[in-house]
Motif scaffolding. Sequence first.
Motif, mmCIF file in Angstrom:
data_model
loop_
_atom_site.group_PDB
_atom_site.id
_atom_site.type_symbol
_atom_site.label_atom_id
_atom_site.label_comp_id
_atom_site.label_asym_id
_atom_site.label_seq_id
_atom_site.Cartn_x
_atom_site.Cartn_y
_atom_site.Cartn_z
ATOM 1 N N ARG A 28 -17.900 -70.353 -12.670
ATOM 2 C CA ARG A 28 -17.794 -68.762 -12.136
ATOM 3 C C ARG A 28 -16.425 -68.632 -11.380
ATOM 4 N NH1 ARG A 28 -23.495 -67.820 -9.629
ATOM 5 N NH2 ARG A 28 -23.752 -69.764 -11.181
ATOM 6 N N VAL A 61 -16.716 -62.637 -7.937
ATOM 7 C CA VAL A 61 -18.033 -62.348 -8.390
ATOM 8 C C VAL A 61 -18.792 -61.917 -7.060
ATOM 9 C CG1 VAL A 61 -18.521 -64.312 -9.873
ATOM 10 C CG2 VAL A 61 -18.814 -64.820 -7.561
ATOM 11 N N ASP A 62 -19.811 -61.364 -7.129
ATOM 12 C CA ASP A 62 -20.474 -61.042 -5.591
ATOM 13 C C ASP A 62 -20.632 -62.308 -4.843
ATOM 14 O OD1 ASP A 62 -22.313 -60.491 -3.590
ATOM 15 O OD2 ASP A 62 -23.488 -58.988 -4.942
ATOM 16 N N ALA A 90 -23.271 -64.662 -4.966
ATOM 17 C CA ALA A 90 -23.361 -65.690 -6.079
ATOM 18 C C ALA A 90 -22.601 -66.837 -5.872
ATOM 19 C CB ALA A 90 -23.171 -64.874 -7.464
ATOM 20 N N THR A 133 -22.644 -71.700 -7.301
ATOM 21 C CA THR A 133 -21.948 -72.111 -8.350
ATOM 22 C C THR A 133 -22.025 -73.336 -8.884
ATOM 23 O OG1 THR A 133 -20.117 -70.748 -7.095
ATOM 24 C CG2 THR A 133 -19.247 -72.300 -8.563
#
Length: 535
Positions: free
Chosen positions: A507, A512-513, A516, A520
């Motif tokens: 990601r 990303v938020d 999150a 990873t």
Amino acid sequence: MTTTILANGIVRPDAFCPPVEAVAITDDRILAVGSLDEVASIVGRGAHVHDLDGATVIPGLVESHVHPIFYGLTRNWADCRSPRNRSIAEVLNTLRAQMEALCPGGWIRGWGYDDTLLTEKRHLTRDDLDKVSASIPIVISHISGHFVVANSAALDLAGVHDETPDPAEGHIMRDSTGRLTGLMWEIGAVHLILDKFPAVSTSQLEEAARYAVSQAASRGMTSIHDLGIGLMAGAAELAIWQSLAESERLPVRVTGYLRGDLATEMLALTPDLFTREQSGNFRLAGAKYWADGSIQGLSAALLQPYSCADDTCGELLIDSERLVHLVQAIESAGGQCAVHANGDRAIRSVVDAFAEVRSSGGGQDARHRIEHLQMAGPRDIEDLIAAGGTASVFANHIYYWGDRHRDLFIGVERAARMNPLAEASAKGLHFGLHSDCPITPMDSLRTLWTAVTRETSSGKTLGEEQRLTPGQALHALTSDSAWLSGDEETRGVLRPGKVADLAVLDRDILSVDPAAIRDTAVLGTMVGGTWVYQA
């Protein structure tokens, strides 16, 4: 000459520039970065295309403060950490289980007990350990790494008795009658015991080192800094790193800092210790010293008393004047000093020492480091920059000890500005982030998440105003950490001519938020153009 193009995903050349489509690698170097068309026009025909399938490429992560051999060795020790050990009785049972596999003449070695998480809320004693065995030597390390407890047999074999004087940089703890409790306080006392421990074999040291670097590679780290070579096995640790590098068995780059007393001894015999040509993926950069201890051990040197013990402020292990001489000696030999300092009093002492070295004509680009920098004030950061210093910050401390620092050790106000990362970034300090593994797990992406969210283990936010943005945290774990060790000319970003050190993630951690980021996954790690890990 082999050229590979990584494409069909997101490429982040550094922490702050916009993403691009592709990066090309020839042999061990970055050849081109940009749109796929731009990269293809530079590379020409015949390149191998590696399909990222939507994944994200970032510069290789740099873990700027770990103890890799210590970490690898702990796999064979009794694991006395909480919450699996909730009481002293459970710790003793864990140690008893270790006896089953003990070879004749061996010592029982445990690690990771935390007095603040045990039911009894106290350190173990020799009498506790003697219940496991009064004849087999037993040594157990505190989770901070700053204390050990030895049983009577271990104390006897180490030649430590009630009349033994305290060493420099430590204390031999005694009860009210003057009898040894078995607790050895800080590095000088700890090594009275550890240096008598049976020698670790070359094969065990090699296995420990190789395990640690393989774990680093699996989490996207292309470089790690060993902050205390010799902590577990003396000069033999340096020999292991050199041997692995020369035989090309180090998948990631290792930058080393010798335990300070070892550095002094070895420089007397090898004046070019830090300047000699070094091969492979290992480089000896300098020496490591300890200005104070740990906050959770009440041994960090504070300007104001601990909240839970208003009669103590901890203590300095090295005063500023002596530290000046140590730094000057290492610097004159071409080395860099890294100095452990947690408490604000210790940090101020180290900053003053760095400033004195600089004002006397040294330290112009030595980049002497403060390790941990937990309780730095605004003036400390400004003066550290003025002194030409840098830092590696123990960001993981927020998650693992933040709640107890706030509620027990230093109170709400001081805990909220612990690890003042946003302030350090705003003022322009070069700094890295670290795990201090095995004190906390070696996972730079999890460290990045902690620096961004400042979430504690209870789910609370500690010092929201000191949060980093994801970009700032990634910069600290890549470009700035390369700067810490003087490697910014070759790595830390993905630019043409730099070495091809990179990680592939599942990601884009910069979009990303933030919540999150902690989950990873690392899909691949490349060091010098070679895949050293692929999921």
